[in-house]
Scaffold this motif. Sequence first.
Motif, mmCIF file in Angstrom:
data_model
loop_
_atom_site.group_PDB
_atom_site.id
_atom_site.type_symbol
_atom_site.label_atom_id
_atom_site.label_comp_id
_atom_site.label_asym_id
_atom_site.label_seq_id
_atom_site.Cartn_x
_atom_site.Cartn_y
_atom_site.Cartn_z
ATOM 1 N N LEU A 302 -42.038 101.066 -25.617
ATOM 2 C CA LEU A 302 -41.368 102.248 -26.154
ATOM 3 C C LEU A 302 -41.392 103.372 -25.120
ATOM 4 N N THR A 303 -42.521 103.542 -24.454
ATOM 5 C CA THR A 303 -42.664 104.594 -23.433
ATOM 6 C C THR A 303 -41.792 104.301 -22.216
ATOM 7 N N ILE A 304 -41.810 103.052 -21.776
ATOM 8 C CA ILE A 304 -41.018 102.677 -20.590
ATOM 9 C C ILE A 304 -39.527 102.784 -20.882
ATOM 10 N N ALA A 305 -39.136 102.397 -22.104
ATOM 11 C CA ALA A 305 -37.719 102.471 -22.475
ATOM 12 C C ALA A 305 -37.208 103.904 -22.380
ATOM 13 N N PHE A 306 -38.044 104.862 -22.739
ATOM 14 C CA PHE A 306 -37.638 106.263 -22.647
ATOM 15 C C PHE A 306 -37.347 106.633 -21.194
ATOM 16 N N TYR A 307 -38.183 106.134 -20.264
ATOM 17 C CA TYR A 307 -37.946 106.396 -18.838
ATOM 18 C C TYR A 307 -36.577 105.860 -18.419
ATOM 19 N N LEU A 320 -35.700 96.648 -23.680
ATOM 20 C CA LEU A 320 -37.128 96.858 -23.915
ATOM 21 C C LEU A 320 -37.416 97.159 -25.386
ATOM 22 N N ILE A 321 -36.574 97.948 -26.015
ATOM 23 C CA ILE A 321 -36.770 98.244 -27.444
ATOM 24 C C ILE A 321 -36.599 96.977 -28.280
ATOM 25 N N GLU A 322 -35.632 96.138 -27.926
ATOM 26 C CA GLU A 322 -35.430 94.884 -28.660
ATOM 27 C C GLU A 322 -36.633 93.957 -28.501
ATOM 28 N N GLN A 323 -37.240 93.939 -27.308
ATOM 29 C CA GLN A 323 -38.457 93.147 -27.119
ATOM 30 C C GLN A 323 -39.615 93.714 -27.935
ATOM 31 N N ALA A 324 -39.711 95.044 -27.981
ATOM 32 C CA ALA A 324 -40.771 95.674 -28.768
ATOM 33 C C ALA A 324 -40.621 95.347 -30.251
ATOM 34 N N GLN A 344 -39.320 103.323 -36.477
ATOM 35 C CA GLN A 344 -39.239 104.123 -35.254
ATOM 36 C C GLN A 344 -38.438 103.396 -34.178
ATOM 37 N N LEU A 345 -38.713 102.098 -34.016
ATOM 38 C CA LEU A 345 -38.004 101.323 -32.992
ATOM 39 C C LEU A 345 -36.517 101.195 -33.312
ATOM 40 N N LEU A 346 -36.176 100.960 -34.579
ATOM 41 C CA LEU A 346 -34.765 100.813 -34.959
ATOM 42 C C LEU A 346 -34.015 102.140 -34.770
ATOM 43 N N GLN A 347 -34.676 103.236 -35.082
ATOM 44 C CA GLN A 347 -34.057 104.553 -34.860
ATOM 45 C C GLN A 347 -33.823 104.807 -33.379
ATOM 46 N N THR A 348 -34.803 104.443 -32.556
ATOM 47 C CA THR A 348 -34.666 104.606 -31.097
ATOM 48 C C THR A 348 -33.576 103.701 -30.547
ATOM 49 N N LEU A 349 -33.527 102.478 -31.053
ATOM 50 C CA LEU A 349 -32.503 101.535 -30.595
ATOM 51 C C LEU A 349 -31.103 102.063 -30.915
ATOM 52 N N ALA A 350 -30.920 102.589 -32.110
ATOM 53 C CA ALA A 350 -29.614 103.138 -32.486
ATOM 54 C C ALA A 350 -29.230 104.301 -31.574
ATOM 55 N N LYS A 351 -30.206 105.116 -31.235
ATOM 56 C CA LYS A 351 -29.936 106.264 -30.351
ATOM 57 C C LYS A 351 -29.507 105.772 -28.968
ATOM 58 N N TYR A 352 -30.220 104.801 -28.430
ATOM 59 C CA TYR A 352 -29.888 104.302 -27.087
ATOM 60 C C TYR A 352 -28.560 103.568 -27.058
ATOM 61 N N LYS A 353 -28.193 102.973 -28.193
ATOM 62 C CA LYS A 353 -26.904 102.274 -28.274
ATOM 63 C C LYS A 353 -25.756 103.234 -28.620
ATOM 64 N N GLY A 354 -26.111 104.496 -28.927
ATOM 65 C CA GLY A 354 -25.106 105.488 -29.257
ATOM 66 C C GLY A 354 -24.520 105.302 -30.622
#
Length: 355
Positions: A302-307, A320-324, A344-354
């Motif tokens: 999760l931390t690395i994906a943000f980078y 990385l989020i999908e692996q997490a 948390q991961l699904l919300q982050t994934l949606a954000k990164y996918k736009g």
Amino acid sequence: MTSGLGIGSPAPSIAVQDWLRGDRISNFQLGKIYILEFISTTCSGCGPALSHLAQLQEEYSDMGVELIGVAASEEAATADKARAQVDAWASKWLPNSKIRIGFDHSGEMDKHWLKASLTFHVPKAFVVERDGSIAFIGPPPLLDEVLPRVIDGSWRASAEAKNAENDRIAEAEINALERALRRRIRAATEIEDWKTALSAIEEGIVLFPDDISLHQWHVRILIGRMRDMEAGWIALDQFARTAIERNSEVSLLMALQELFGPHLDYSGLPVAKRISMGKELCERILRLSPQHDAPFRYYSYLTIAFYYHESGDNDRAVDLIEQALKFVDGESLPDVEKHERMAQLLQTLAKYKGE
């Protein structure tokens, strides 16, 4: 500084307010051995330590050994809320065990056991000998080694016991010094006296060079509060290089958080250098990550994906989020904890996918 409660001291009384599990006891019976393990719901190691205590009960209960969990430093708005926290937490970690759990919110157990022994962190185990005196104070995992020797009478007079007590007191004195330093830092930050806070932090880094949190605090005050970007970058670069030298995933992750995190304004720092340093940290973390269990890998990814998201490699961030998500889905976790992590991961994934 010397400890008021240590090996050979008479054990203080059991002054708990309530017994959440097991029968009430008010004093130590001569001829029996007691283990009091102090715990808290906010301590990451306390749940496993409590489970371990239940295992010891099964192994040693027929040998005159009584095992007791004690929550004496629980923080909550009221005693009733603190008691409810401990009760629910104990039910999660000990669903089928009848091990005694004592709860005290009066401060008596904290004062006469924890503070008297210079104990600043839990879990902490206290072993009371058959004659009512303290035989051991220390980390619960050491009970596997210590308890059989307390039972056969070979522990208290041994060199190992004396060395363990000397090490404990030395560590307690260091902890006391560090706590005093942290109080100075907090007092300065509360009144926004950043120069005094910075001076205390720099003093702490000299005294405790392995304390990663002081390095982290150093960076946050220089960049986030004082806006001294030149000194802040020097501190941040040194923090990252120290983490790389140590090759510790925890240190590397904390350094990455300070290089790329939503809590700091990095506008005055060199972008290319930050991205380059962040990439090196990420690559090292990923090499170390398979050595850890799924919950820690989830946090790392999760931390690395943000980078990667911040540095423009969104595809890598999504991967990385999908692996997490796979790590968390395959892990045996309490339902509430698993649900929170997945959300948390699904919300982050949606954000990164736009989306």
